[in-house]
Design a protein around this motif. Structure first.
Motif, short mmCIF file in Angstrom:
data_model
loop_
_atom_site.label_atom_id
_atom_site.label_comp_id
_atom_site.label_asym_id
_atom_site.label_seq_id
_atom_site.Cartn_x
_atom_site.Cartn_y
_atom_site.Cartn_z
N SER A 12 1.62 -1.48 -0.01
CA SER A 12 -0.15 -0.06 -0.13
C SER A 12 1.03 1.67 0.01
CB SER A 12 -0.92 -0.15 1.74
OG SER A 12 -0.49 0.51 2.35
N GLY A 13 2.33 0.98 0.59
CA GLY A 13 3.23 2.74 0.53
C GLY A 13 3.19 2.93 2.09
N ALA A 14 2.10 2.46 3.14
CA ALA A 14 2.58 2.66 3.87
C ALA A 14 3.80 2.93 5.15
CB ALA A 14 1.22 1.86 4.73
N ARG A 15 4.41 3.46 5.37
CA ARG A 15 5.45 3.45 6.23
C ARG A 15 5.10 2.95 7.76
NH1 ARG A 15 9.54 5.80 3.25
NH2 ARG A 15 9.68 5.43 1.60
N TYR A 16 4.21 3.06 8.83
CA TYR A 16 3.70 2.46 9.98
C TYR A 16 1.98 2.12 9.66
CZ TYR A 16 1.87 6.92 10.71
OH TYR A 16 0.66 7.93 10.32
N ILE A 17 2.51 1.06 10.89
CA ILE A 17 0.53 0.40 11.53
C ILE A 17 0.22 -0.15 12.78
CG2 ILE A 17 -0.65 -1.76 11.05
CD1 ILE A 17 1.14 -0.76 9.13
N VAL A 18 -0.87 1.04 13.19
CA VAL A 18 -1.34 0.88 14.27
C VAL A 18 -2.12 0.34 14.87
CG1 VAL A 18 -2.16 2.62 15.83
CG2 VAL A 18 -0.58 3.40 14.00
N LEU A 19 -2.00 -0.76 15.60
CA LEU A 19 -2.67 -2.04 15.36
C LEU A 19 -3.76 -1.87 17.39
CD1 LEU A 19 -4.54 -4.74 15.42
CD2 LEU A 19 -2.35 -5.64 16.53
N THR A 20 -4.97 -2.14 17.13
CA THR A 20 -6.01 -1.26 18.19
C THR A 20 -5.54 -2.93 19.42
OG1 THR A 20 -7.68 -3.18 17.19
CG2 THR A 20 -7.86 -0.14 17.36
N GLU A 46 -8.71 -3.15 -2.41
CA GLU A 46 -8.22 -2.52 -3.33
C GLU A 46 -7.79 -1.46 -2.77
OE1 GLU A 46 -10.86 -2.51 -7.30
OE2 GLU A 46 -11.56 -2.07 -5.76
N ARG A 47 -8.60 -0.60 -2.29
CA ARG A 47 -8.62 0.98 -2.30
C ARG A 47 -6.97 0.80 -1.82
NH1 ARG A 47 -12.36 0.38 -4.57
NH2 ARG A 47 -14.15 2.22 -4.00
N LEU A 48 -6.26 -0.07 -0.95
CA LEU A 48 -5.07 0.23 -0.53
C LEU A 48 -3.44 -0.33 -1.57
CD1 LEU A 48 -4.83 -1.62 2.44
CD2 LEU A 48 -5.27 0.85 2.20
N LEU A 49 -4.61 -0.92 -2.68
CA LEU A 49 -2.76 -1.28 -3.20
C LEU A 49 -3.37 -0.74 -4.03
CD1 LEU A 49 -3.97 -4.84 -3.87
CD2 LEU A 49 -1.63 -3.68 -2.59
N GLN A 50 -4.32 0.34 -4.33
CA GLN A 50 -5.00 1.76 -5.17
C GLN A 50 -3.55 3.25 -4.82
OE1 GLN A 50 -9.16 1.61 -5.41
NE2 GLN A 50 -9.05 0.96 -7.74
N ILE A 51 -3.69 2.70 -3.85
CA ILE A 51 -2.84 4.07 -3.27
C ILE A 51 -1.33 3.66 -3.35
CG2 ILE A 51 -2.17 5.29 -1.05
CD1 ILE A 51 -5.01 4.79 0.12
#
Length: 460
Positions: free
Chosen positions: A124-132, A348-353
């Protein structure tokens, strides 16, 4: 002389050590500089997953807070006007005698694959994750000693979700963080003796979460119920910054008491463009900040949402551009199903980003707000970032147009990211004039927004 020199060196070292320690008060804590990795990262993924993912329902109301499926338990218990539809749904679907706690045994996560999630987040191109790690319901996604029989190891999945995802995410090179709710709706101690709750439950949990998984982000919530003094926020943050295993790298948000938002923390937060009742659509902080929102109207998975409730890829990319151009980050949420699947539309949205960022990421990552950006361009769908000696114009209107940019001095080269043909431009009295050509679908550098790169030695 040598002895004096050694004594002086020792005293200097002690002084530096003392200066680096933070006292348990905001005056001292606010002096800690936000680690640069956070402002460089720009894009993160929020994950809301818990027992609320079993009923996974909220009405499609106009009020965004009513659409939060993760508030299901609170809505069916409180009997407020907002809870009427929740309670009706609950009784119809599960019966009069069904309790929220019954959902925990159905939260099985049988299809949860941490490696698949981490791979998707990386793409997705994200650089960090925040899990509940724990929402307001109090159910923890790790084997918390303070939540016996109300955690993902003792019941439901019988798995350490926090641990599995942390390991998988770090293998991809992304940074890992946790959302943590300071308060719990129905914890007996919280409802009878909040001071004991903080001392015996909340603080031990936060320290355990930090020491066990060493998160780079601690994202608290539920702060509005008490003051920062009651939560003992300054005390915890002093420990976090001075003595915890992540003292040099960790960042925290601004939700540490009912009056702390936009005042304290490594970064400030907005939520669906709101800070409670304040309009933040045009907000610009000089302090690091982050917008959080779902792809649709809820954070937890909501089975009541339809295709029209989901933002398109174009809308999400424009939201990312808008936030980053104003100096912020975007924390975009996904809500997995109870069995551990990230809904296909969210994937799909994450992969499009991610596809867009693979072409235009240099205008996003490590960038900063252009302090001299011309506001009139922004109203025309032109946004700006700067990175080193480069200025980037991010165009949400991908039509042939003439672009006038004031304030750019001595440009040496202008190009469009992902487009291998030259761009026509020339200097004007107060800036530059760029001719954006009509580009065929076959030659288009990317879907959605285009990025013009201006190399100059005076970008600020």
């Amino acid at each position: 002389m040598r002895i004096l020199f050694l004594l002086f060196a020792m005293l200097s070292s002690l002084t530096m050590t003392a200066q680096q320690r933070f006292e348990p008060n905001w005056k001292s804590l606010d002096k800690r500089k936000t680690p640069s990795w956070f402002e460089d990262a720009k894009f993160g993924i929020f994950v809301h997953w818990g027992v609320y993912s079993v009923p996974a329902w909220a009405p499609n109301a106009d009020n965004v807070y009513t659409r939060y499926a993760e508030w299901y338990w609170h809505r069916i218990i409180e009997g407020t006007h907002e809870g009427e539809e929740f309670l009706k749904f609950h009784k119809t679907m599960y019966g009069e005698k069904a309790k929220y706690q019954d959902f925990a045994s159905l939260f099985n996560a049988e299809l949860f694959n941490a490696d698949q999630w981490a791979s998707l987040f990386k793409r997705s191109g994200a650089r960090y994750i925040v899990l509940t790690s724990k929402h307001h319901e109090g159910f923890t996604l790790w084997p918390s000693a303070e939540s016996v029989n109300w955690n993902s190891v003792d019941i439901g999945p019988h798995r350490d979700i926090c641990g599995e995802l942390t390991d998988a995410v770090r293998l991809t090179g992304l940074k890992m963080g946790f959302y943590y709710s300071l308060y719990e709706w129905y914890h007996p101690l919280y409802r009878t003796d909040v001071n004991r709750y903080v001392a015996e439950h909340m603080l031990p949990q936060l320290k355990d979460l930090t020491e066990r998984y060493k998160p780079e982000i601690i994202w608290t919530d539920g702060e509005w119920e008490q003051t920062d003094k009651t939560w003992r926020a300054e005390e915890f943050l002093s420990w976090l910054y001075n003595d915890s295993p992540v003292r040099k790298t960790v960042v925290v948000n601004d939700r540490w008491g009912r009056d702390t938002r936009g005042k304290h923390g490594s970064f400030y937060t907005t939520e669906y463009d709101l800070v409670h009742d304040d309009d933040a659509k045009n907000m610009t902080y000089t302090h690091p900040w982050e917008e959080c929102r779902g792809i649709a109207g809820s954070f937890g998975f909501n089975r009541g949402e339809n295709i029209e409730d989901y933002s398109t890829a174009k809308q999400l990319i424009e939201i990312l551009i808008d936030k980053v151009s104003r100096g912020g980050n975007l924390l975009l949420n996904v809500g997995p199903t109870a069995d551990g699947r990230i809904p296909v539309i969210m994937q799909e949205r994450l992969l499009q980003i991610g596809k867009w960022l693979s072409v235009n990421g240099e205008a996003i990552y490590n960038s900063r707000q252009w302090n001299n950006m011309p506001q009139e361009n922004r109203r025309q769908g032109v946004y700006y970032t700067v990175n080193a000696n480069n200025t980037y114009a991010l165009l949400t209107n991908t039509q042939k147009q003439t672009l006038y940019i004031k304030g750019v001095k001595n440009p040496t080269e202008i190009s469009m990211l992902g487009y291998n043909k030259p761009i026509s431009w020339h200097k004007t009295a107060d800036g530059i004039k760029i001719e954006i050509p009509a580009i065929s679908v076959e030659e288009s550098p990317c879907d959605y927004a285009w990025v013009v790169k201006i190399i100059s030695h005076e970008a600020k």
